[in-house]
Motif scaffolding. Structure first.
Motif, PDB file in Angstrom:
ATOM      1  N   PHE A 222      35.033  49.453  38.792  1.00 59.55           N
ATOM      2  CA  PHE A 222      36.301  48.874  38.086  1.00 59.55           C
ATOM      3  C   PHE A 222      37.277  48.172  39.185  1.00 59.55           C
ATOM      4  O   PHE A 222      37.657  47.056  38.595  1.00 59.55           O
ATOM      5  CB  PHE A 222      37.301  50.235  37.960  1.00 59.55           C
ATOM      6  CG  PHE A 222      38.657  49.980  37.212  1.00 59.55           C
ATOM      7  CD1 PHE A 222      38.820  49.452  36.181  1.00 59.55           C
ATOM      8  CD2 PHE A 222      39.689  50.127  38.162  1.00 59.55           C
ATOM      9  CE1 PHE A 222      40.129  49.291  35.560  1.00 59.55           C
ATOM     10  CE2 PHE A 222      40.877  50.031  37.792  1.00 59.55           C
ATOM     11  CZ  PHE A 222      41.240  49.530  36.320  1.00 59.55           C
ATOM     12  N   LEU A 223      37.166  48.391  40.333  1.00 61.15           N
ATOM     13  CA  LEU A 223      37.932  47.537  41.313  1.00 61.15           C
ATOM     14  C   LEU A 223      37.241  46.351  41.548  1.00 61.15           C
ATOM     15  O   LEU A 223      38.013  45.157  41.624  1.00 61.15           O
ATOM     16  CB  LEU A 223      38.145  48.349  42.760  1.00 61.15           C
ATOM     17  CG  LEU A 223      39.081  49.420  42.852  1.00 61.15           C
ATOM     18  CD1 LEU A 223      38.933  50.181  43.970  1.00 61.15           C
ATOM     19  CD2 LEU A 223      40.484  49.100  42.413  1.00 61.15           C
ATOM     20  N   GLU A 224      36.035  46.237  41.562  1.00 60.24           N
ATOM     21  CA  GLU A 224      35.202  44.868  41.771  1.00 60.24           C
ATOM     22  C   GLU A 224      35.585  44.228  40.527  1.00 60.24           C
ATOM     23  O   GLU A 224      35.473  42.934  40.734  1.00 60.24           O
ATOM     24  CB  GLU A 224      33.623  45.337  41.887  1.00 60.24           C
ATOM     25  CG  GLU A 224      33.491  45.872  43.465  1.00 60.24           C
ATOM     26  CD  GLU A 224      31.966  46.327  43.506  1.00 60.24           C
ATOM     27  OE1 GLU A 224      31.052  45.802  42.651  1.00 60.24           O
ATOM     28  OE2 GLU A 224      31.606  47.028  44.387  1.00 60.24           O
ATOM     29  N   ALA A 225      35.311  44.605  39.489  1.00 60.81           N
ATOM     30  CA  ALA A 225      35.356  43.906  38.050  1.00 60.81           C
ATOM     31  C   ALA A 225      36.777  43.185  37.994  1.00 60.81           C
ATOM     32  O   ALA A 225      37.103  42.036  37.599  1.00 60.81           O
ATOM     33  CB  ALA A 225      35.244  44.786  36.779  1.00 60.81           C
ATOM     34  N   LEU A 226      37.809  44.028  38.419  1.00 57.13           N
ATOM     35  CA  LEU A 226      39.174  43.479  38.185  1.00 57.13           C
ATOM     36  C   LEU A 226      39.177  42.206  39.378  1.00 57.13           C
ATOM     37  O   LEU A 226      39.979  41.113  39.259  1.00 57.13           O
ATOM     38  CB  LEU A 226      40.185  44.486  38.955  1.00 57.13           C
ATOM     39  CG  LEU A 226      40.813  45.619  37.630  1.00 57.13           C
ATOM     40  CD1 LEU A 226      41.690  46.461  38.233  1.00 57.13           C
ATOM     41  CD2 LEU A 226      41.095  44.983  36.531  1.00 57.13           C
ATOM     42  N   ARG A 227      38.983  42.438  40.579  1.00 56.71           N
ATOM     43  CA  ARG A 227      39.096  41.475  41.662  1.00 56.71           C
ATOM     44  C   ARG A 227      38.229  40.084  41.323  1.00 56.71           C
ATOM     45  O   ARG A 227      38.723  39.162  41.410  1.00 56.71           O
ATOM     46  CB  ARG A 227      38.158  42.260  42.935  1.00 56.71           C
ATOM     47  CG  ARG A 227      38.399  41.472  44.159  1.00 56.71           C
ATOM     48  CD  ARG A 227      37.870  42.014  45.489  1.00 56.71           C
ATOM     49  NE  ARG A 227      38.528  43.451  45.441  1.00 56.71           N
ATOM     50  CZ  ARG A 227      37.747  44.566  45.509  1.00 56.71           C
ATOM     51  NH1 ARG A 227      36.567  44.658  45.608  1.00 56.71           N
ATOM     52  NH2 ARG A 227      38.427  45.858  45.488  1.00 56.71           N
ATOM     53  N   ALA A 228      37.165  40.305  40.286  1.00 57.97           N
ATOM     54  CA  ALA A 228      36.482  38.947  40.019  1.00 57.97           C
ATOM     55  C   ALA A 228      37.314  38.425  39.034  1.00 57.97           C
ATOM     56  O   ALA A 228      37.074  37.278  38.657  1.00 57.97           O
ATOM     57  CB  ALA A 228      35.077  39.549  39.454  1.00 57.97           C
ATOM     58  N   ARG A 229      38.334  39.309  38.408  1.00 59.06           N
ATOM     59  CA  ARG A 229      39.215  38.276  37.459  1.00 59.06           C
ATOM     60  C   ARG A 229      40.630  38.060  38.253  1.00 59.06           C
ATOM     61  O   ARG A 229      41.449  37.989  37.322  1.00 59.06           O
ATOM     62  CB  ARG A 229      39.382  39.303  36.148  1.00 59.06           C
ATOM     63  CG  ARG A 229      38.194  39.572  35.332  1.00 59.06           C
ATOM     64  CD  ARG A 229      38.067  40.651  34.387  1.00 59.06           C
ATOM     65  NE  ARG A 229      37.160  40.653  33.467  1.00 59.06           N
ATOM     66  CZ  ARG A 229      35.758  40.841  34.079  1.00 59.06           C
ATOM     67  NH1 ARG A 229      35.406  41.073  35.351  1.00 59.06           N
ATOM     68  NH2 ARG A 229      34.769  40.764  33.005  1.00 59.06           N
TER      69      ARG A 229
END
Length: 358
Positions: A222-229
């Motif tokens: 979840f955190l990595e996917a948000l960071r990528a955005r």
């Protein structure tokens, strides 16, 4: 001198024993059906050597008298166990019930029975307890539910005593024919994409216990996917829960005390998400108008809440069924491992934040 009365044929033509949960024996079934005990045994074990009409007659009698083969007795007779074990240490009762029902689905009609062993993996002697459980019941195999499925010391013990096992885990931890891999990270990535698409930037995250691989995979994805955005959560926006309703309430209270308050909260299971809803209602917040909430698992609770909960569907019952079926097969290094795919189920607990709706 005592005179014995001669035995009459009445004893052979009496009505079948009552279905009282075990009064009938295999000898009763053989006598009533007019076949040998060996033939009844072949029917029970689905041997192709039994004529269809004989099989039908014996099965009808077994159903009529309520005869159920004793798996322990069968194990002694065939030098093979007909018991499958389920070992679990999970605070979410609904998760365990769903897993157990799935295992029963997988064993239905197989002649195998399920034996359940709940344990506390934080206890110093829990591995010794699992060892006793396996040996005392002479299990044909055992499947391990998260978090115990992630314990290599436990798996080493099962290998040492020669017990077949299957593991259910968020990522692959073993040979493919021993694994039900749930790919939890993929489901959490879907949540990140969804909340981002709605316009949420101020998001709270309630994780599970960090010793659970599922919590690390879900939270990390979840955190990595948000960071990528381009969305970065501060340390105060990530709190650790215990996968329980009560921990969801407590963690949500911490998050909702922040200024500015999060517009969305992702809880890593449905029990904690329900706790978020309770904490929000206590504060007079409306869901989803004032706060969007997302859970994980798609337990029965998710569709019963109001508003109904947006969540990641993890087919828990199916996972239990696959694990039980896996243990009934002979090991095969070429077999394709079962595929479990989580996906987001969108319901009524989410909408764009207020600023995005203006």
């Amino acid at each position: 001198m005592t005179t014995r009365r001669p035995r009459t044929a009445a004893s052979d033509t009496a009505d079948p024993p009552a279905a009282d949960g075990g009064a009938s024996t295999i000898n009763d079934i053989a006598r009533l059906a007019g076949v040998s005990k060996k033939t009844v045994s072949r029917v029970i074990n689905r041997s192709p050597l039994v004529r269809p009409d004989t099989r039908e007659k014996v099965e009808a009698l077994m159903e009529k008298v309520g005869y159920v083969p004793d798996p322990m007795a069968r194990g002694l007779a065939f030098r093979k166990s007909f018991l499958i074990g389920m070992v679990s240490d999970n605070p979410n009762a609904q998760y365990i019930v769903n897993m157990q029902n799935g295992a029963l689905d997988g064993l239905r009609g197989s002649g195998y029975e399920l034996v359940v062993h709940p344990c506390d993996s934080k206890s110093a002697d829990y591995i010794a307890g699992v060892r006793r459980f396996v040996l005392q019941h002479r299990l044909a195999g055992v499947f391990l539910v998260p978090r115990v499925s992630e314990d290599e010391a436990l798996v080493d013990m099962l290998r040492e005593i020669g017990c077949r096992y299957a593991r259910i885990a968020a990522v692959s931890l073993d040979e493919p024919w021993r694994m039900i891999t749930t790919n939890d990270r993929d489901g959490a990535v879907e949540v990140a994409k969804y909340l981002d698409s709605l316009g949420h930037r101020n998001i709270g995250l309630i994780t599970g216990p960090t010793r659970y691989l599922s919590a690390r995979e879900r939270g990390g994805g979840f955190l990595e996917a948000l960071r990528a955005r381009g969305v970065e959560l501060g340390a105060d926006h990530v709190v650790e829960g215990g996968y329980t309703f009560e921990s969801g309430v407590a963690c949500a209270e911490r998050l909702l005390a922040l200024t500015p308050r999060p517009t969305a909260i992702f809880a890593l299971n449905d029990e904690m998400a329900a706790g978020v809803c309770k904490a929000a209602f206590r504060l007079g917040l409306r869901i989803p108008e004032d706060l969007s909430v997302v859970g994980f698992d798609d337990s029965p609770l998710a569709s019963r809440l109001w508003p109904s909960l947006t969540t990641v569907r993890l087919p828990i019952r199916e996972m239990g069924m696959l694990a039980a079926q896996l243990l009934q097969r002979e090991e095969n290094r070429k077999q394709t491992p079962p595929l479990v795919t989580p996906h987001l189920v969108i319901r009524e607990s989410c909408q764009p934040p207020v600023a995005e709706r203006r």
